[in-house]
Design a protein around this motif. Structure first.
Motif, PDB file in Angstrom:
ATOM      1  N   GLU A 207       0.823  -1.211   0.000  1.00 47.72           N
ATOM      2  CA  GLU A 207       0.000   0.000   0.000  1.00 47.72           C
ATOM      3  C   GLU A 207       0.853   1.255   0.000  1.00 47.72           C
ATOM      4  N   SER A 546      -6.646   3.417  -5.583  1.00 45.74           N
ATOM      5  CA  SER A 546      -7.662   3.899  -4.647  1.00 45.74           C
ATOM      6  C   SER A 546      -7.933   2.870  -3.552  1.00 45.74           C
ATOM      7  N   ASP A 547      -7.935   1.580  -3.924  1.00 48.65           N
ATOM      8  CA  ASP A 547      -8.091   0.522  -2.921  1.00 48.65           C
ATOM      9  C   ASP A 547      -6.910   0.527  -1.963  1.00 48.65           C
ATOM     10  N   ALA A 549      -5.046   3.065  -1.153  1.00 47.74           N
ATOM     11  CA  ALA A 549      -5.125   4.248  -0.288  1.00 47.74           C
ATOM     12  C   ALA A 549      -6.118   4.055   0.846  1.00 47.74           C
ATOM     13  N   SER A 550      -7.180   3.305   0.573  1.00 47.41           N
ATOM     14  CA  SER A 550      -8.212   3.099   1.598  1.00 47.41           C
ATOM     15  C   SER A 550      -8.005   1.809   2.384  1.00 47.41           C
ATOM     16  N   LYS A 552      -8.159  -1.300   1.278  1.00 47.74           N
ATOM     17  CA  LYS A 552      -9.041  -2.386   0.863  1.00 47.74           C
ATOM     18  C   LYS A 552      -8.256  -3.482   0.127  1.00 47.74           C
TER      19      LYS A 552
END
Length: 606
Positions: A207, A546-547, A549-550, A552
Motif C-alpha cells: 500500500e 484507490s483501494d 489508499a483506503s 481495501k
C-alpha cells in the motif's frame, strides 16, 4: 478450490493412513502432484510417475476407527458410551529356567479431543469433515453423527501428532491461534497467526507503493486429507494447518501434466516454473531468514533478482503461448468457447427467473428462458461437432514441431538399435511382475514371467553392447546409456500423448465444459474462455491505487511482481518455484513448511 502441489517426503516412515468415516473425494491428479511436487528438483524419477497421468475412481471407504487398522491407537468411545476394558493378549508360557517376568500389554490412550469443541465453527467443520447442517445435528444429539465426529477428531489428532510432533499442547495452541482476516464484502481468509502477521506486513508494504493487497479467501483447508493421508508427505498439509494461501487460481493454474509442461517448452522455449537462484531446502532456509530479518543481504538480493527475471520470462512466455497459433485457429476455438458460455448464460437467466419473487416469473417467461437454453445448447453442439475433425489442421503449427521431436528420438533409437517396445523401465518391470503374479491361469502366468525375464535380459544385453563389454566399468557405462534411452522413451510417450490430445481433444485436452485450477484445457491457457483471462501465468493488470489508499483488498489488482517479491521477502515460499511442476497461485510460510517437514522438530512459526 484446488488443493496444492507438495513435495513427496518421508513416505517410508509413515504409519498407516488415518481412518475415514465418509468416503473422500475421488482420486485425481493430486496424487500425481504429490509425487511430482517441489520444491526440490526431480523429487521422483520419471518412471515412478509414468502411470499417474490419469488416475480415476473412488478411494475405498476406510473402516471405522478401532477396527484392525494396524495403527495401535484405540478409538475414542462414542459419546455417552462406556469404554470396554482392553483385552490383554495371551502371554507365552514362561521358561522354567528363565529369570524374567512379563508385563501385560497396555492400551494406548486416545488423544485429547475435548478442546476441539471450543474452536470456531469454521475450523470444527473442517476437522469433522462435516457440512454446517451436519455439525448442527451432531450438537443437537444425532448419535450417528456424534460418533462419527468423535472418531474424526481422534483421527485428526493422530494425523497432527504425525505432522507436528507428539506435544498435544502445541497442537492445541496452534489451532487456537487460527483466525480469520476480514478481506471485505463479508469474506474471510482463515490462517494461522504467524501467516496473518506476515500478510499484514506485506499489505502495508504494498500500500505504501500504491498497490492494493490482492484479495483471496483460500487459506485454511483440510479437505478431508487429515482423515486419509495415503502417501502424502507432511508438507502437503500446509493448507490444513493454516500456513498456506492461494491467489488467482484460474489465471495462475497449477501445471503438473508433462504434456503441458513439454508443450509450453516447445512453444515458448522454457518451462512454466520459476528457476530461482537457489533450490530446495537451501531456498527454504534463506526465506526463513529473510522473514526473520537475519538473511545475508547479498543472498537475499540474488533470490529476489531471480524472481524478478523469471517473472518477466513467465509473463512474456504466457503471452507468447496465447498468441502463437494462427488467427484462424484462435477464432474457431473462441467461437466454440463463446457458444459454450452462451449455454451457461442462458441457464443462469432461467435460475434468476425461477428465484424472482417480485414480480414472480410468468409461465411465458419461464418457457422462453427454457427455449433459450435449448437453442444455445443446439448451437454449441453444432459448433463443437464441426470443430473436432478440423483440430489436426488447426493445431498443425504445433504438431509439426512435436513431430520433429518425435522423429529425432526415433532416429536416436534406430542408431542405437533399440526395440522401443522391449525397452522397459524398472517401474515398468515391477508393474509387470505384480500383474503376472495376480494371474490365475498357470500357463498365462508362466508366459508373463518369461516375457519379464526376456525384457530384463534385453536391458542387460543392451548395456553390455552400448558400454563395450561385460566388465563392471563397461556395464555401468552401458546401464547409464540405457537409462538415458528409457528417459527418451518417456519423452516419446509424452510427445505422442500431447499430439493425440491436440488432434482429438483426448480427455478434454483442448476444450472442456468449465474452468480448471489444475492442468487446464488448452482453450483456457490460450485465454479464450470468456470467464477468465487465462494463460499459464497471468498476473493482475496494474491499478487499484484507490483501494490501496483506503486499505481495501482488491479482487482485480495487486497480484504482480511487487506482491510476489514482498511475499518472498517476508518469508513465504512461492509454489511457482517448484521444479516438479508449477503452482503460482500458492504461497506458504517457509517456517511452517520446515516445521511440518521436521514433524515439529524445527521451531514453530510465531
Amino acid at each position: 478450490m484446488a488443493e496444492r502441489l507438495r513435495a513427496a517426503e518421508e513416505t517410508a516412515d509413515q504409519e498407516p493412513a488415518p481412518v475415514v468415516v465418509r468416503p473422500p473425494a475421488p482420486v485425481s491428479n493430486r496424487e500425481a502432484a504429490d509425487l511430482l511436487g517441489g520444491p526440490g528438483p526431480a523429487a521422483v524419477g520419471r518412471d515412478n510417475v509414468a502411470n499417474l497421468g490419469g488416475p480415476a475412481g473412488n478411494r475405498a471407504v476406510a473402516q471405522w476407527l478401532g477396527s484392525s487398522s494396524g495403527t495401535g491407537v484405540s478409538a475414542a468411545p462414542a459419546p455417552g458410551a462406556t469404554q470396554a476394558s482392553p483385552v490383554q493378549q495371551k502371554q507365552p508360557a514362561p521358561n522354567p529356567g528363565a529369570q524374567h517376568t512379563t508385563t501385560p500389554a497396555k492400551a494406548v490412550e486416545p488423544p485429547p479431543i475435548d478442546w476441539i469443541e471450543s474452536l470456531p465453527g469454521h475450523i470444527k467443520q473442517q476437522i469433522d469433515n462435516f457440512t454446517p447442517d451436519q455439525e448442527k445435528a451432531a450438537g443437537q444429539g444425532d448419535q450417528r453423527l456424534a460418533e462419527a465426529q468423535a472418531r474424526n477428531r481422534v483421527t485428526f489428532m493422530r494425523t497432527m501428532r504425525w505432522a507436528m510432533g507428539d506435544d498435544d499442547a502445541v497442537i492445541q495452541k496452534h489451532f487456537q491461534d487460527i483466525a480469520p482476516i476480514d478481506v471485505g464484502d463479508g469474506d474471510e481468509l482463515w490462517a494461522h497467526s504467524s501467516v496473518r502477521d506476515r500478510l499484514a506486513t506485506v499489505k502495508t508494504e504494498l500500500e505504501a507503493q500504491g498497490i492494493p493487497m490482492p484479495k483471496t479467501t483460500v487459506g485454511l483447508g483440510m479437505r478431508g486429507d487429515h482423515l486419509s493421508r495415503g502417501t502424502k508427505g507432511r508438507t502437503w498439509f500446509t493448507h490444513a494447518v493454516g500456513f498456506a494461501v492461494d491467489w488467482r487460481a484460474y489465471q495462475t493454474p497449477r501445471i503438473t501434466d508433462e504434456r503441458l509442461i513439454k508443450l509450453f517448452e516447445i512453444v515458448t522455449g522454457g518451462r512454466p516454473d520459476m528457476k530461482a537462484s537457489v533450490e530446495s531446502d537451501t531456498r527454504i532456509d534463506l526465506e526463513i531468514k529473510m522473514g526473520q530479518g537475519t538473511a545475508d543481504p547479498a543472498e537475499s538480493k540474488k533470490l529476489l533478482d531471480s524472481v524478478d527475471a523469471e517473472y518477466t520470462r513467465l509473463t512474456e512466455a504466457s503471452d507468447k503461448f496465447k498468441t502463437d497459433l494462427p488467427d484462424e485457429t484462435l477464432d474457431r476455438l473462441r467461437e466454440l468457447e463463446q457458444a459454450r458460455y452462451a449455454v451457461i448464460t442462458a441457464q443462469r437467466a432461467l435460475a434468476r427467473l425461477a428465484a424472482r419473487k417480485k414480480p414472480k416469473a410468468t409461465k411465458d417467461e419461464i418457457d422462453a428462458a427454457k427455449k433459450a437454453i435449448t437453442d444455445a445448447q443446439e448451437h454449441y453442439d453444432k459448433v463443437r461437432t464441426a470443430i473436432v475433425p478440423d483440430l489436426p489442421k488447426l493445431f498443425e503449427p504445433w504438431t509439426k514441431k512435436i513431430d520433429e521431436r518425435i522423429d529425432a528420438i526415433d532416429r536416436h533409437f534406430a542408431q542405437a538399435g533399440i526395440d522401443e517396445e522391449q525397452l522397459t523401465s524398472d517401474f515398468g518391470l515391477k508393474a509387470k511382475v505384480a500383474k503376472a503374479a495376480a494371474l490365475k491361469d498357470a500357463d498365462a502366468r508362466k508366459k508373463a514371467f518369461e516375457d519379464i525375464a526376456a525384457r530384463r535380459k534385453y536391458r542387460e544385453d543392451k548395456a553390455a553392447e552400448l558400454g563395450g563389454g561385460t566388465d563392471k566399468a563397461s556395464l555401468a557405462k552401458g546401464r547409464k546409456q540405457v537409462q538415458e534411452l528409457i528417459d527418451e522413451k518417456f519423452q516419446l510417450i509424452t510427445l505422442r500423448g500431447m499430439k493425440d490430445g491436440l488432434m482429438n481433444n483426448t480427455n478434454g485436452f483442448v476444450f472442456r465444459g468449465k474452468l480448471a485450477t489444475d492442468d487446464p484445457a488448452i482453450d483456457q491457457l490460450l485465454g479464450l474462455m470468456p470467464e477468465n483471462r487465462g494463460g499459464f501465468f497471468t498476473p493482475d493488470q496494474e491499478g487499484g491505487s484507490s483501494d490501496a489508499a483506503s486499505g481495501k483488498f482488491s479482487g482485480q489488482h495487486g497480484y504482480g511482481l511487487a506482491f510476489i517479491k514482498a511475499m518472498v521477502s517476508h518469508g513465504f515460499e512461492a509454489g511457482m518455484a517448484w521444479r516438479g511442476g508449477s503452482d503460482p497461485m500458492h504461497f506458504e510460510l517457509a517456517e511452517g513448511r520446515k516445521f511440518l517437514k521436521t514433524a515439529g522438530q524445527s521451531p514453530a512459526p510465531r
